[in-house]
Design a protein around this motif. Structure first.
Motif, PDB file in Angstrom:
ATOM      1  N   SER A   1       6.553   6.458  44.414  1.00 20.24           N
ATOM      2  CA  SER A   1       5.570   5.378  44.214  1.00 20.24           C
ATOM      3  C   SER A   1       5.645   4.344  45.324  1.00 20.24           C
ATOM      4  CB  SER A   1       5.837   4.664  42.887  1.00 20.24           C
ATOM      5  OG  SER A   1       5.715   5.564  41.826  1.00 20.24           O
ATOM      6  N   LEU A   2       4.455   3.962  45.831  1.00 22.26           N
ATOM      7  CA  LEU A   2       4.358   2.891  46.837  1.00 22.26           C
ATOM      8  C   LEU A   2       3.639   1.667  46.275  1.00 22.26           C
ATOM      9  CD1 LEU A   2       3.358   5.026  49.978  1.00 22.26           C
ATOM     10  CD2 LEU A   2       5.665   4.436  49.169  1.00 22.26           C
ATOM     11  N   PHE A   3       2.540   1.893  45.532  1.00 22.76           N
ATOM     12  CA  PHE A   3       1.768   0.810  44.904  1.00 22.76           C
ATOM     13  C   PHE A   3       1.327   1.249  43.513  1.00 22.76           C
ATOM     14  CE2 PHE A   3       1.064  -0.407  49.344  1.00 22.76           C
ATOM     15  CZ  PHE A   3       1.126  -1.790  49.277  1.00 22.76           C
ATOM     16  N   PHE A   4       1.371   0.308  42.566  1.00 25.27           N
ATOM     17  CA  PHE A   4       0.721   0.512  41.265  1.00 25.27           C
ATOM     18  C   PHE A   4      -0.537  -0.348  41.231  1.00 25.27           C
ATOM     19  CE2 PHE A   4       5.218   0.837  39.200  1.00 25.27           C
ATOM     20  CZ  PHE A   4       5.333   2.150  39.625  1.00 25.27           C
ATOM     21  N   GLY A   5      -1.633   0.211  40.724  1.00 23.91           N
ATOM     22  CA  GLY A   5      -2.841  -0.574  40.479  1.00 23.91           C
ATOM     23  C   GLY A   5      -2.865  -1.001  39.017  1.00 23.91           C
ATOM     24  N   PHE A   6      -3.531  -2.133  38.736  1.00 22.94           N
ATOM     25  CA  PHE A   6      -3.639  -2.614  37.343  1.00 22.94           C
ATOM     26  C   PHE A   6      -5.097  -2.560  36.917  1.00 22.94           C
ATOM     27  CE2 PHE A   6       0.408  -3.827  38.690  1.00 22.94           C
ATOM     28  CZ  PHE A   6       1.199  -3.781  37.551  1.00 22.94           C
ATOM     29  N   ASP A   7      -5.344  -1.878  35.794  1.00 26.90           N
ATOM     30  CA  ASP A   7      -6.707  -1.654  35.311  1.00 26.90           C
ATOM     31  C   ASP A   7      -6.746  -1.933  33.821  1.00 26.90           C
ATOM     32  OD1 ASP A   7      -8.195  -0.226  37.659  1.00 26.90           O
ATOM     33  OD2 ASP A   7      -6.225   0.714  37.582  1.00 26.90           O
TER      34      ASP A   7
ATOM     35  N   PHE B   1       9.030  -3.742  41.467  1.00 30.74           N
ATOM     36  CA  PHE B   1       8.882  -2.825  40.331  1.00 30.74           C
ATOM     37  C   PHE B   1       9.072  -3.552  38.998  1.00 30.74           C
ATOM     38  CE2 PHE B   1      10.753   0.149  37.313  1.00 30.74           C
ATOM     39  CZ  PHE B   1       9.922   1.250  37.423  1.00 30.74           C
ATOM     40  N   GLU B   2      10.022  -4.522  38.961  1.00 31.57           N
ATOM     41  CA  GLU B   2      10.370  -5.173  37.695  1.00 31.57           C
ATOM     42  C   GLU B   2       9.202  -5.979  37.129  1.00 31.57           C
ATOM     43  OE1 GLU B   2      11.566  -5.828  40.659  1.00 31.57           O
ATOM     44  OE2 GLU B   2      11.080  -7.935  41.021  1.00 31.57           O
ATOM     45  N   LYS B   3       8.191  -6.277  37.943  1.00 37.10           N
ATOM     46  CA  LYS B   3       7.104  -7.156  37.495  1.00 37.10           C
ATOM     47  C   LYS B   3       6.017  -6.439  36.683  1.00 37.10           C
ATOM     48  CE  LYS B   3       6.626 -11.092  40.570  1.00 37.10           C
ATOM     49  NZ  LYS B   3       5.883 -11.583  41.697  1.00 37.10           N
ATOM     50  N   ALA B   4       6.012  -5.109  36.700  1.00 38.70           N
ATOM     51  CA  ALA B   4       4.855  -4.380  36.145  1.00 38.70           C
ATOM     52  C   ALA B   4       4.452  -4.838  34.729  1.00 38.70           C
ATOM     53  CB  ALA B   4       5.119  -2.877  36.185  1.00 38.70           C
ATOM     54  N   PRO B   5       5.376  -4.919  33.770  1.00 35.92           N
ATOM     55  CA  PRO B   5       4.935  -5.258  32.403  1.00 35.92           C
ATOM     56  C   PRO B   5       4.366  -6.662  32.262  1.00 35.92           C
ATOM     57  CG  PRO B   5       7.139  -4.340  32.375  1.00 35.92           C
ATOM     58  CD  PRO B   5       6.815  -4.613  33.801  1.00 35.92           C
ATOM     59  N   GLU B   6       4.826  -7.597  33.094  1.00 34.05           N
ATOM     60  CA  GLU B   6       4.300  -8.965  32.948  1.00 34.05           C
ATOM     61  C   GLU B   6       2.939  -9.112  33.608  1.00 34.05           C
ATOM     62  OE1 GLU B   6       6.443 -11.742  36.218  1.00 34.05           O
ATOM     63  OE2 GLU B   6       7.783 -10.405  35.134  1.00 34.05           O
ATOM     64  N   LEU B   7       2.580  -8.197  34.500  1.00 32.93           N
ATOM     65  CA  LEU B   7       1.281  -8.308  35.180  1.00 32.93           C
ATOM     66  C   LEU B   7       0.137  -7.753  34.339  1.00 32.93           C
ATOM     67  CD1 LEU B   7       2.233  -7.358  38.858  1.00 32.93           C
ATOM     68  CD2 LEU B   7       1.744  -9.629  37.925  1.00 32.93           C
ATOM     69  N   LEU B   8       0.405  -6.707  33.551  1.00 31.14           N
ATOM     70  CA  LEU B   8      -0.695  -6.069  32.804  1.00 31.14           C
ATOM     71  C   LEU B   8      -1.457  -7.047  31.901  1.00 31.14           C
ATOM     72  CD1 LEU B   8      -2.247  -3.461  32.246  1.00 31.14           C
ATOM     73  CD2 LEU B   8      -0.526  -2.874  30.511  1.00 31.14           C
ATOM     74  N   PRO B   9      -0.764  -7.903  31.112  1.00 27.26           N
ATOM     75  CA  PRO B   9      -1.516  -8.817  30.229  1.00 27.26           C
ATOM     76  C   PRO B   9      -2.389  -9.810  30.981  1.00 27.26           C
ATOM     77  CG  PRO B   9       0.807  -8.713  29.583  1.00 27.26           C
ATOM     78  CD  PRO B   9       0.697  -7.998  30.883  1.00 27.26           C
TER      79      PRO B   9
ATOM     80  N   LYS C   1      -8.527  -7.370  43.376  1.00 27.78           N
ATOM     81  CA  LYS C   1      -7.769  -6.265  42.788  1.00 27.78           C
ATOM     82  C   LYS C   1      -6.294  -6.611  42.700  1.00 27.78           C
ATOM     83  CE  LYS C   1      -6.876  -2.301  41.175  1.00 27.78           C
ATOM     84  NZ  LYS C   1      -7.465  -1.814  39.923  1.00 27.78           N
ATOM     85  N   LEU C   2      -5.739  -6.479  41.511  1.00 26.71           N
ATOM     86  CA  LEU C   2      -4.309  -6.734  41.307  1.00 26.71           C
ATOM     87  C   LEU C   2      -3.524  -5.449  41.593  1.00 26.71           C
ATOM     88  CD1 LEU C   2      -1.996  -8.552  40.280  1.00 26.71           C
ATOM     89  CD2 LEU C   2      -2.593  -7.845  37.954  1.00 26.71           C
TER      90      LEU C   2
ATOM     91  N   GLU D   1      -7.686  -8.945  47.663  1.00 31.31           N
ATOM     92  CA  GLU D   1      -6.581  -8.259  46.996  1.00 31.31           C
ATOM     93  C   GLU D   1      -5.575  -9.292  46.520  1.00 31.31           C
ATOM     94  OE1 GLU D   1      -4.582  -4.326  48.275  1.00 31.31           O
ATOM     95  OE2 GLU D   1      -3.335  -5.906  49.125  1.00 31.31           O
ATOM     96  N   ASN D   2      -5.091  -9.104  45.307  1.00 29.90           N
ATOM     97  CA  ASN D   2      -4.059  -9.960  44.748  1.00 29.90           C
ATOM     98  C   ASN D   2      -2.793  -9.103  44.692  1.00 29.90           C
ATOM     99  OD1 ASN D   2      -2.387 -11.440  43.051  1.00 29.90           O
ATOM    100  ND2 ASN D   2      -3.831 -11.489  41.347  1.00 29.90           N
ATOM    101  N   ARG D   3      -1.968  -9.214  45.742  1.00 33.93           N
ATOM    102  CA  ARG D   3      -0.817  -8.316  45.875  1.00 33.93           C
ATOM    103  C   ARG D   3       0.465  -8.970  45.387  1.00 33.93           C
ATOM    104  NH1 ARG D   3       0.998  -5.089  51.297  1.00 33.93           N
ATOM    105  NH2 ARG D   3      -1.187  -4.471  51.247  1.00 33.93           N
ATOM    106  N   GLN D   4       1.140  -8.310  44.455  1.00 34.91           N
ATOM    107  CA  GLN D   4       2.427  -8.778  43.946  1.00 34.91           C
ATOM    108  C   GLN D   4       3.506  -7.798  44.395  1.00 34.91           C
ATOM    109  OE1 GLN D   4       2.720 -11.641  41.848  1.00 34.91           O
ATOM    110  NE2 GLN D   4       0.559 -12.023  42.317  1.00 34.91           N
ATOM    111  N   HIS D   5       4.770  -8.215  44.264  1.00 33.96           N
ATOM    112  CA  HIS D   5       5.850  -7.389  44.791  1.00 33.96           C
ATOM    113  C   HIS D   5       6.931  -7.181  43.734  1.00 33.96           C
ATOM    114  CE1 HIS D   5       4.394  -7.641  48.961  1.00 33.96           C
ATOM    115  NE2 HIS D   5       3.960  -8.824  48.569  1.00 33.96           N
TER     116      HIS D   5
END
Ligand SMILES: NC(=O)c1ccc[n+]([C@@H]2O[C@H](COP(=O)([O-])OP(=O)(O)OC[C@H]3O[C@@H](n4cnc5c(N)ncnc54)[C@H](OP(=O)(O)O)[C@@H]3O)[C@@H](O)[C@H]2O)c1
Length: 340
Positions: free
Chosen positions: A41-47, A313-321, A331-332, A307-311
């Motif tokens: 994995s390099l980037f996750f998109g949020f949808d 892996f640990e952040k994924a669950p807090e970004l989805l909501p 795009k997040l 683009e709204n780029r965050q950095h």
């Protein structure tokens, strides 16, 4: 041994999705079988559709089950391949999951795309050249068939899809493009950065009065990302033979609560409206053409890409909501690692 960090679904969300609906785990790097491609994995998109996949029936995809890694659209680099069309080192975009390493199949409803060599950031393949941009393109061009003379309204107009839909309408010659978003700052962004003619602040303005003022002859095309009361109000402002594209229903939060249809739907009859849906899967074989047209407009400076780029892996669950509670325009995406 290489460690594979994973965010697993801990429990099915009740109501709004929350960070603690997921739990962090460490597993082994999966071993590809025939047809599989192992991707780093390099980037996750949020949808927003990720919330739909967390419901009991999953919507248009199999539901994600507790204990499984959270599904996402992602960009990765092929590590090992048991599919002759993909080779180690290839950069790809498609359905992935919240893990450092995942197995991807190329034969799903959307192709696992090879990413072109380009002078823009690879993460744009999740945004303007990803689900949002392509849905905006096919929605405006094929669904709404926007052309010269049209007055167009777009809701969730700072989102990944909405921010592009109005710009695409403009590129196709629309007469007037109006965006709807929450708050004065976002409304300013719609006009100053995305180049819309006007914006309506649905949190503070009287939506009906503003639509009357900005579109006195009626709305010819409405790109609907929100549904609910907003869609209901738009029905009252459509011009005869207007077109509505149902792209999403952000106002529902995509929880398990039953959706209510619009009360003003008789306007479809009295104004001879056309209401059409869109799902990008139906355009899977036209994606290269759509991406090429978007690329041309971007190169010509006719489309502003945000683009709204965050950095991390640990952040994924807090970004989805934040897709539902408010996030910056564009795009997040979450940066996980760089290609080697
Ligand atoms: N059919 C398809 O193939 C397809 C493909 C892509 C996306 N979609 C749909 O398109 C919609 C937008 O997705 P996206 O990825 O472009 O957006 P996004 O970048 O995730 O942004 C979503 C935006 O929705 C707005 N929003 C959230 N709750 C809202 C509410 N209750 N009322 C009004 N606005 C609300 C927020 O802006 P504010 O701060 O302005 O509220 C937020 O910026 C979603 O419904 C998604 O499911 C469909």
């Amino acid at each position: 041994m290489t460690i594979n960090r994973q965010w697993l679904l801990a429990r099915r969300p009740q109501g709004d999705v929350r960070p603690d609906d997921f739990r962090l785990a460490e597993g082994a790097v999966p071993v590809p079988q025939d047809g599989d491609v192992l991707v780093r994995s390099l980037f996750f998109g949020f949808d927003a559709s990720q919330r739909i996949w967390l419901t009991d029936d999953g919507g248009y995809m199999p539901p994600i089950m507790p204990g499984e890694a959270m599904r996402c659209m992602g960009i990765g680099q092929v590590v090992e391949s048991r599919n002759p069309d993909y080779r180690p080192g290839d950069l790809v975009e498609g359905f992935m999951s919240w893990q450092d390493y995942c197995l991807v199949r190329a034969d799903g409803p959307m192709p696992l795309r090879h990413l072109p060599q380009a002078d823009y950031p690879i993460s744009w393949n999740l945004g303007v050249f990803g689900v949002g941009g392509l849905t905006a393109y096919f929605g405006v061009a094929d669904g709404l068939k926007v052309g010269p003379g049209d007055t167009v309204v777009v809701s969730a107009a700072t989102g990944a899809t909405g921010s592009l839909a109005g710009q695409i309408a403009r590129a196709r010659g629309a007469k007037k493009v109006i965006g709807i978003a929450g708050g004065p700052e976002k409304c300013r962004w719609i006009v100053e950065q995305a180049g819309y003619d006007a914006a309506i602040d649905y949190r503070n303005d009287d939506l009906g009065a503003k639509l009357k003022e900005l579109a006195p002859e009626g709305v010819n095309a409405y790109f609907d990302n929100v549904g609910g009361d907003m869609l209901d109000e738009l029905f009252l402002h459509m011009a005869p033979r207007g077109r509505i594209l149902i792209c999403g229903a952000m106002s529902s939060g995509y929880t398990d609560v039953k959706l209510q249809g619009p009360a003003n739907y008789m306007r479809i009859c009295t104004h001879q409206l056309t209401v059409q849906g869109i799902l990008l899967f139906f355009y899977a074989d036209q994606i290269p053409q759509g991406a090429a047209q978007l690329g041309q407009w971007v190169a010509e400076g006719r489309i502003h890409v945000e683009e709204n780029r965050q950095h991390g892996f640990e952040k994924a669950p807090e970004l989805l909501p934040t897709l539902f509670s408010g996030k910056a325009p564009g795009k997040l995406v979450l940066h996980i690692a760089d290609p080697v």
